[in-house]
Write an enzyme that holds these catalytic residues in place. Structure first.
Site, PDB file in Angstrom:
ATOM      1  N   ASN A  66       0.814  -1.230   0.000  1.00 20.47           N
ATOM      2  CA  ASN A  66       0.000   0.000   0.000  1.00 20.47           C
ATOM      3  C   ASN A  66       0.846   1.277   0.000  1.00 20.47           C
ATOM      4  OD1 ASN A  66       0.724  -0.609   2.637  1.00 20.47           O
ATOM      5  ND2 ASN A  66      -1.147   0.212   3.516  1.00 20.47           N
ATOM      6  N   CYS A  92      -3.892   1.244   6.552  1.00 21.98           N
ATOM      7  CA  CYS A  92      -4.294   0.536   7.775  1.00 21.98           C
ATOM      8  C   CYS A  92      -4.953   1.468   8.795  1.00 21.98           C
ATOM      9  CB  CYS A  92      -3.107  -0.200   8.390  1.00 21.98           C
ATOM     10  SG  CYS A  92      -1.684   0.854   8.623  1.00 21.98           S
ATOM     11  N   GLU A 115       7.079   2.200  15.103  1.00 21.98           N
ATOM     12  CA  GLU A 115       8.038   2.664  14.093  1.00 21.98           C
ATOM     13  C   GLU A 115       7.971   4.184  14.105  1.00 21.98           C
ATOM     14  OE1 GLU A 115       6.744   0.596  10.506  1.00 21.98           O
ATOM     15  OE2 GLU A 115       8.109  -1.047  10.990  1.00 21.98           O
ATOM     16  N   GLU A 128       3.134  -4.561  12.581  1.00 23.20           N
ATOM     17  CA  GLU A 128       2.270  -3.414  12.279  1.00 23.20           C
ATOM     18  C   GLU A 128       1.154  -3.976  11.416  1.00 23.20           C
ATOM     19  OE1 GLU A 128       0.304  -0.941  10.922  1.00 23.20           O
ATOM     20  OE2 GLU A 128       1.858  -0.302   9.527  1.00 23.20           O
TER      21      GLU A 128
HETATM   22  P1  NAD Z   1      -2.184 -10.761   1.924  1.00 22.95           P
HETATM   23  O1  NAD Z   1      -2.365 -10.877   3.393  1.00 22.95           O
HETATM   24  O2  NAD Z   1      -2.096 -11.982   1.099  1.00 22.95           O
HETATM   25  O3  NAD Z   1      -0.845  -9.922   1.585  1.00 22.95           O
HETATM   26  C1  NAD Z   1      -0.484  -8.713   2.231  1.00 22.95           C
HETATM   27  C2  NAD Z   1       1.021  -8.597   2.207  1.00 22.95           C
HETATM   28  O4  NAD Z   1       1.566  -9.576   3.070  1.00 22.95           O
HETATM   29  C3  NAD Z   1       1.636  -8.839   0.837  1.00 22.95           C
HETATM   30  O5  NAD Z   1       2.660  -7.906   0.616  1.00 22.95           O
HETATM   31  C4  NAD Z   1       2.184 -10.250   0.918  1.00 22.95           C
HETATM   32  O6  NAD Z   1       3.369 -10.413   0.163  1.00 22.95           O
HETATM   33  C5  NAD Z   1       2.503 -10.380   2.378  1.00 22.95           C
HETATM   34  N1  NAD Z   1       2.363 -11.758   2.841  1.00 22.95           N
HETATM   35  C6  NAD Z   1       1.280 -12.559   2.720  1.00 22.95           C
HETATM   36  N2  NAD Z   1       1.513 -13.750   3.282  1.00 22.95           N
HETATM   37  C7  NAD Z   1       2.774 -13.709   3.771  1.00 22.95           C
HETATM   38  C8  NAD Z   1       3.593 -14.620   4.465  1.00 22.95           C
HETATM   39  N3  NAD Z   1       3.163 -15.843   4.826  1.00 22.95           N
HETATM   40  N4  NAD Z   1       4.848 -14.251   4.797  1.00 22.95           N
HETATM   41  C9  NAD Z   1       5.299 -13.012   4.478  1.00 22.95           C
HETATM   42  N5  NAD Z   1       4.572 -12.096   3.837  1.00 22.95           N
HETATM   43  C10 NAD Z   1       3.317 -12.438   3.479  1.00 22.95           C
HETATM   44  O7  NAD Z   1      -3.386  -9.936   1.402  1.00 22.95           O
HETATM   45  P2  NAD Z   1      -3.582  -8.883   0.254  1.00 22.95           P
HETATM   46  O8  NAD Z   1      -4.781  -9.232  -0.550  1.00 22.95           O
HETATM   47  O9  NAD Z   1      -2.329  -8.569  -0.489  1.00 22.95           O
HETATM   48  O10 NAD Z   1      -3.896  -7.659   1.170  1.00 22.95           O
HETATM   49  C11 NAD Z   1      -5.101  -7.657   1.894  1.00 22.95           C
HETATM   50  C12 NAD Z   1      -4.932  -7.463   3.341  1.00 22.95           C
HETATM   51  O11 NAD Z   1      -3.606  -7.159   3.711  1.00 22.95           O
HETATM   52  C13 NAD Z   1      -5.746  -6.254   3.775  1.00 22.95           C
HETATM   53  O12 NAD Z   1      -7.029  -6.653   4.136  1.00 22.95           O
HETATM   54  C14 NAD Z   1      -4.986  -5.673   4.909  1.00 22.95           C
HETATM   55  O13 NAD Z   1      -5.496  -6.177   6.124  1.00 22.95           O
HETATM   56  C15 NAD Z   1      -3.602  -6.211   4.765  1.00 22.95           C
HETATM   57  N6  NAD Z   1      -2.618  -5.165   4.495  1.00 22.95           N
HETATM   58  C16 NAD Z   1      -2.255  -4.396   5.544  1.00 22.95           C
HETATM   59  C17 NAD Z   1      -1.330  -3.401   5.359  1.00 22.95           C
HETATM   60  C18 NAD Z   1      -0.908  -2.527   6.503  1.00 22.95           C
HETATM   61  O14 NAD Z   1      -0.368  -1.463   6.262  1.00 22.95           O
HETATM   62  N7  NAD Z   1      -1.092  -2.951   7.737  1.00 22.95           N
HETATM   63  C19 NAD Z   1      -0.804  -3.185   4.094  1.00 22.95           C
HETATM   64  C20 NAD Z   1      -1.206  -4.006   3.027  1.00 22.95           C
HETATM   65  C21 NAD Z   1      -2.121  -5.008   3.251  1.00 22.95           C
END
Ligand code: NAD
Length: 476
Positions: free
Chosen positions: A152, A284, A458, A250
């Protein structure tokens, strides 16, 4: 127009080719393929950790001044390269170009902040019981860190972890977001050109769970930092716990917005709309549950609808666009699920609720009311441009409903009443409270959540805490 993508291991940039696996990176505004992202082999993952450990043995002895100078040079280079970095972020992540530029410039400030703070990692002297004894406390770098950052704010999420790790004297292996990788490669180039010694920063790509599983289990990795969803964060924290590694998490949020009937409604609408539609709601700390006191409910609702309808959707590269696409087509499917659940429970879609046919992963800014607190939208993080509105009568009720979810990241409140503001600041169970204002994620302010939203901060003066151990030394 779109840069070539690389792994970065021991100071070497490694591109696609040969037997190596790789994956497409697409533009979410158009669905066109922008480039290919090389995956690290198992041997390269091992090499990245080994080289990080070798580099750590030297880097831990570097002077804070040297670390500070490199961070400052990286910040200056980020400012110099802002146009190219921002354009690539807009291509692979989708956000409007002005937002991408702002992200890069703010990140330069983050690097500068860490450059300043790393020169102030002090220990302390404890007055001894016996005057012949000397007792001191020193802070030491943890060692090799493994970091996982999301799509994001691809530049921002990564530079905060990199700056904190290397400023503390640690080394870091980072896996960035496969969907928006250009920012991470740009960061590697910045630090490379700023004179960071080989091995202090390593960038790897691959299947997320395979990479995290390998790195977290690795005996040379001493710390894990993750930004992303609660579900993934809990899995990574559990694995880290099994191996007794320290963590910074985070994670997601579901920020309540409490608008009291004494609030400045115009300002509440503007702040909420701006924060909600930034980055198409994929933030987030985005305002999500909009709790509005009964007397001003209709006024606030009508103004929010008008404000949402002013958004101009389009490719982020078009400077007239105010909201770009979602970062990936799977996010549109999620938005559609939220709307379907809301409708099935009698929710009233006030505006939006559909994916406009603009050639990419677009979703219209959406407001829904008439939902009870058990609807998905009131419980699960939408991570998109969609928010439910709900009425409340008393501040007690609003605070109780705001605190009822397991999330505890950010909260917003609008009131002109000092007593209410004090209660809200005290009683909201979150890591960050914004009253009549939204000012988070600045270099000098700590960013982090409580409850399921994570642990650790952070930024702020707390920024190095997760990357340092405490050692007590006593001698005669
Ligand atoms: P997702 O959970 O599959 O992926 C989110 C991120 O986590 C990606 O960059 C992915 O590479 C990483 N990731 C996923 N599984 C991982 C693992 N086992 N080990 C290491 N990294 C891993 O979901 P998505 O569809 O990409 O994003 C949706 C959800 O992710 C959102 O609903 C939100 O909750 C969360 N998200 C949160 C933030 C934040 O700033 N907290 C940022 C991006 C996404």
């Amino acid at each position: 127009m779109y840069p070539e993508l690389f792994l970065y291991i021991n100071g070497e940039f490694i591109g696609v080719g040969g037997e190596r696996k790789s994956e497409d990176v697409t533009n979410p505004a158009t669905q066109e393929v922008l480039g290919r992202l090389p995956h690290a082999t198992a041997a390269e993952l091992e090499h990245a950790v080994a080289t990080s450990q070798t580099a750590f043995l030297k880097w831990r002895k570097s002077s804070p001044l040297q670390r500070s100078e490199i961070l400052r040079r990286a910040a200056a280079l980020a400012r110099e390269r802002v146009d190219d970095i921002a354009q690539a972020i807009t291509f692979d992540q989708g956000k409007p170009i002005a937002e991408a530029r702002a992200e890069v410039v703010t990140c330069a400030d983050h690097a500068d902040w860490h450059a300043e703070e790393c020169r102030r990692i002090y220990g302390r002297v404890i007055p001894p019981r016996d005057p012949a004894v000397r007792q001191i406390v020193v802070r030491e770098p943890v060692g090799v860190c493994a970091a996982f950052t999301p799509w994001n704010f691809p530049f921002n999420q990564a530079i905060r972890k990199i700056s904190a790790a290397i400023g503390a004297g640690c080394t870091i292996v980072l896996k960035g977001p496969e969907d928006s990788p250009s920012a991470i490669v740009a960061l590697a180039k910045l630090f490379h050109d700023a004179g960071l010694p080989p091995g202090v920063l390593n960038i790897v790509w691959g299947v997320p769970h395979e990479v995290s599983d390998f790195l977290i289990r690795h005996p040379l990795v001493k710390k894990v930092s993750f930004t992303g969803s609660v579900d993934v964060g809990k899995k990574l924290a559990a694995l880290a716990g099994l191996h007794m590694k320290r963590v910074t998490m985070e994670l997601g949020g579901h920020a309540p917005v409490i608008v009291c009937d004494d609030a400045d409604v115009d300002s509440a609408v503007q702040v909420t709309m701006r924060m909600k539609l930034r980055n198409a709601g994929q933030v987030c700390v985005a305002p999500t549950r909009l709790f509005v006191q009964s007397d001003i409910y209709t006024k606030f609702r009508d103004q929010m609808i008008s404000a949402f309808e002013t958004a101009k959707l389009g490719p982020g590269i078009d400077t007239s666009t105010t909201m770009g696409p979602l970062a990936h087509a799977r996010r549109v499917v999620e938005m559609e699920r939220f709307v379907a659940d809301a409708k099935s429970r009698g929710g009233n879609v006030l505006t939006g609720g559909f994916a406009p046919d603009l050639g990419g992963s677009f979703f219209a800014p959406t407001l829904v009311d008439n939902l009870d607190d058990t609807a998905d939208l009131m419980q699960k993080e939408p991570f998109g441009p969609i928010a439910p509105l709900a009425r409340f009568n008393t501040l007690d009720e609003a605070i109780a409903r705001a605190n009822s979810l397991p999330f505890g990241l950010a909260a917003f409140a609008f009131t002109e009443h000092a007593k209410s503001a004090h209660r809200l600041a005290t009683e909201l169970e979150v890591g960050m409270v914004n009253i009549n204002h939204a000012g988070m994620a600045l270099p000098e302010t700590p960013f982090g959540g409580i409850k399921d939203s994570g642990m650790g901060s952070e930024g702020g003066t707390e920024t190095f805490d997760g990357y340092l151990t405490t050692k007590f030394v006593t001698h005669v």
